[in-house]
Design a protein around this motif. Structure first.
Motif, PDB file in Angstrom:
ATOM      1  N   LEU A 276      31.981 119.469  -4.388  1.00 51.43           N
ATOM      2  CA  LEU A 276      32.545 120.125  -3.202  1.00 51.43           C
ATOM      3  C   LEU A 276      31.877 119.617  -1.922  1.00 51.43           C
ATOM      4  CD1 LEU A 276      32.767 123.789  -4.516  1.00 51.43           C
ATOM      5  CD2 LEU A 276      34.697 122.471  -3.614  1.00 51.43           C
ATOM      6  N   VAL A 277      30.561 119.539  -1.957  1.00 49.66           N
ATOM      7  CA  VAL A 277      29.795 119.126  -0.772  1.00 49.66           C
ATOM      8  C   VAL A 277      30.083 117.666  -0.416  1.00 49.66           C
ATOM      9  CG1 VAL A 277      27.434 118.695   0.036  1.00 49.66           C
ATOM     10  CG2 VAL A 277      28.004 120.865  -1.076  1.00 49.66           C
ATOM     11  N   LYS A 278      30.217 116.821  -1.424  1.00 51.50           N
ATOM     12  CA  LYS A 278      30.399 115.379  -1.185  1.00 51.50           C
ATOM     13  C   LYS A 278      31.825 115.001  -0.809  1.00 51.50           C
ATOM     14  CE  LYS A 278      26.632 114.164  -4.261  1.00 51.50           C
ATOM     15  NZ  LYS A 278      26.282 113.873  -5.640  1.00 51.50           N
ATOM     16  N   THR A 279      32.814 115.779  -1.243  1.00 52.89           N
ATOM     17  CA  THR A 279      34.205 115.383  -1.027  1.00 52.89           C
ATOM     18  C   THR A 279      34.880 116.089   0.147  1.00 52.89           C
ATOM     19  OG1 THR A 279      34.997 116.982  -2.666  1.00 52.89           O
ATOM     20  CG2 THR A 279      34.558 114.738  -3.448  1.00 52.89           C
ATOM     21  N   ASN A 280      34.178 116.976   0.832  1.00 53.28           N
ATOM     22  CA  ASN A 280      34.736 117.679   1.988  1.00 53.28           C
ATOM     23  C   ASN A 280      33.805 117.525   3.183  1.00 53.28           C
ATOM     24  OD1 ASN A 280      37.104 119.306   0.757  1.00 53.28           O
ATOM     25  ND2 ASN A 280      35.403 119.708  -0.637  1.00 53.28           N
ATOM     26  N   ASP A 281      34.374 117.267   4.349  1.00 55.22           N
ATOM     27  CA  ASP A 281      33.543 117.077   5.545  1.00 55.22           C
ATOM     28  C   ASP A 281      32.797 118.340   5.952  1.00 55.22           C
ATOM     29  OD1 ASP A 281      34.081 114.405   5.839  1.00 55.22           O
ATOM     30  OD2 ASP A 281      35.586 114.670   7.410  1.00 55.22           O
ATOM     31  N   VAL A 282      33.481 119.490   5.884  1.00 55.31           N
ATOM     32  CA  VAL A 282      32.870 120.754   6.288  1.00 55.31           C
ATOM     33  C   VAL A 282      33.094 121.772   5.174  1.00 55.31           C
ATOM     34  CG1 VAL A 282      32.836 122.614   8.000  1.00 55.31           C
ATOM     35  CG2 VAL A 282      33.310 120.267   8.734  1.00 55.31           C
ATOM     36  N   VAL A 283      32.004 122.228   4.570  1.00 60.32           N
ATOM     37  CA  VAL A 283      32.091 123.220   3.493  1.00 60.32           C
ATOM     38  C   VAL A 283      31.220 124.411   3.866  1.00 60.32           C
ATOM     39  CG1 VAL A 283      31.777 123.686   1.033  1.00 60.32           C
ATOM     40  CG2 VAL A 283      32.329 121.370   1.785  1.00 60.32           C
ATOM     41  N   LEU A 284      31.828 125.597   3.781  1.00 57.95           N
ATOM     42  CA  LEU A 284      31.092 126.824   4.039  1.00 57.95           C
ATOM     43  C   LEU A 284      31.157 127.692   2.791  1.00 57.95           C
ATOM     44  CD1 LEU A 284      29.543 128.519   6.160  1.00 57.95           C
ATOM     45  CD2 LEU A 284      31.735 129.616   6.699  1.00 57.95           C
TER      46      LEU A 284
ATOM     47  N   LYS B 177      29.442 116.910   6.192  1.00 59.01           N
ATOM     48  CA  LYS B 177      29.374 115.521   5.707  1.00 59.01           C
ATOM     49  C   LYS B 177      28.263 115.355   4.673  1.00 59.01           C
ATOM     50  CE  LYS B 177      31.374 113.888   9.995  1.00 59.01           C
ATOM     51  NZ  LYS B 177      31.095 114.698  11.171  1.00 59.01           N
ATOM     52  N   GLY B 178      28.182 116.315   3.745  1.00 60.13           N
ATOM     53  CA  GLY B 178      27.235 116.239   2.642  1.00 60.13           C
ATOM     54  C   GLY B 178      25.840 116.736   2.946  1.00 60.13           C
ATOM     55  N   GLU B 179      25.568 117.080   4.189  1.00 62.09           N
ATOM     56  CA  GLU B 179      24.219 117.499   4.587  1.00 62.09           C
ATOM     57  C   GLU B 179      24.155 119.016   4.748  1.00 62.09           C
ATOM     58  OE1 GLU B 179      21.169 117.076   8.384  1.00 62.09           O
ATOM     59  OE2 GLU B 179      22.888 115.738   8.254  1.00 62.09           O
ATOM     60  N   PHE B 180      23.127 119.629   4.159  1.00 62.33           N
ATOM     61  CA  PHE B 180      22.925 121.060   4.312  1.00 62.33           C
ATOM     62  C   PHE B 180      22.480 121.350   5.739  1.00 62.33           C
ATOM     63  CE2 PHE B 180      19.915 124.735   3.954  1.00 62.33           C
ATOM     64  CZ  PHE B 180      20.896 125.703   3.793  1.00 62.33           C
TER      65      PHE B 180
END
Length: 107
Positions: A11-19, A80-83
């Motif tokens: 999820l984190v790697k394939t989406n630009d913005v994940v909440l 973009k994959g960064e916390f």
């Protein structure tokens, strides 16, 4: 890596913005999640530009995201994959302009 950790990583790697949040962008189910959505909207994102994961629907994700990030609270924002952090950090970054810069498309 567990199946849950792999799902989170994907999820984190394939989406630009994940909440990772309680509820969703249309219906946040806690004040901090609601504030996180409002901050992202204030940065110019609409609900379509934000991938939300409702941790209330999946106990494995709810526990796993805390382990994945080594961060104890929800919501959690990834760009973009960064916390990035939770709603307090998002607010600090928004007020300084750093969040808008982080979200801006790279030229």
């Amino acid at each position: 890596m567990s199946d849950t950790q792999q799902r989170i990583a994907e999820l984190v790697k394939t989406n630009d913005v994940v909440l990772f949040m309680k509820g969703n962008a249309s219906f946040p189910q806690c004040g901090f999640s609601g504030r996180a959505i409002q901050i992202l909207k204030a940065c110019g994102l609409d609900a379509k530009g934000i991938t939300t994961v409702n941790v209330l629907e999946d106990d494995a994700i709810r526990a796993g995201i805390k382990e994945y990030s080594s961060w104890p609270t929800i919501p959690q924002l990834y760009i973009k994959g960064e916390f990035i952090g939770g709603s307090d950090i998002m607010m600090e970054m928004y007020e300084s302009g750093e969040l808008q810069t982080t979200l801006a498309p790279k030229a």
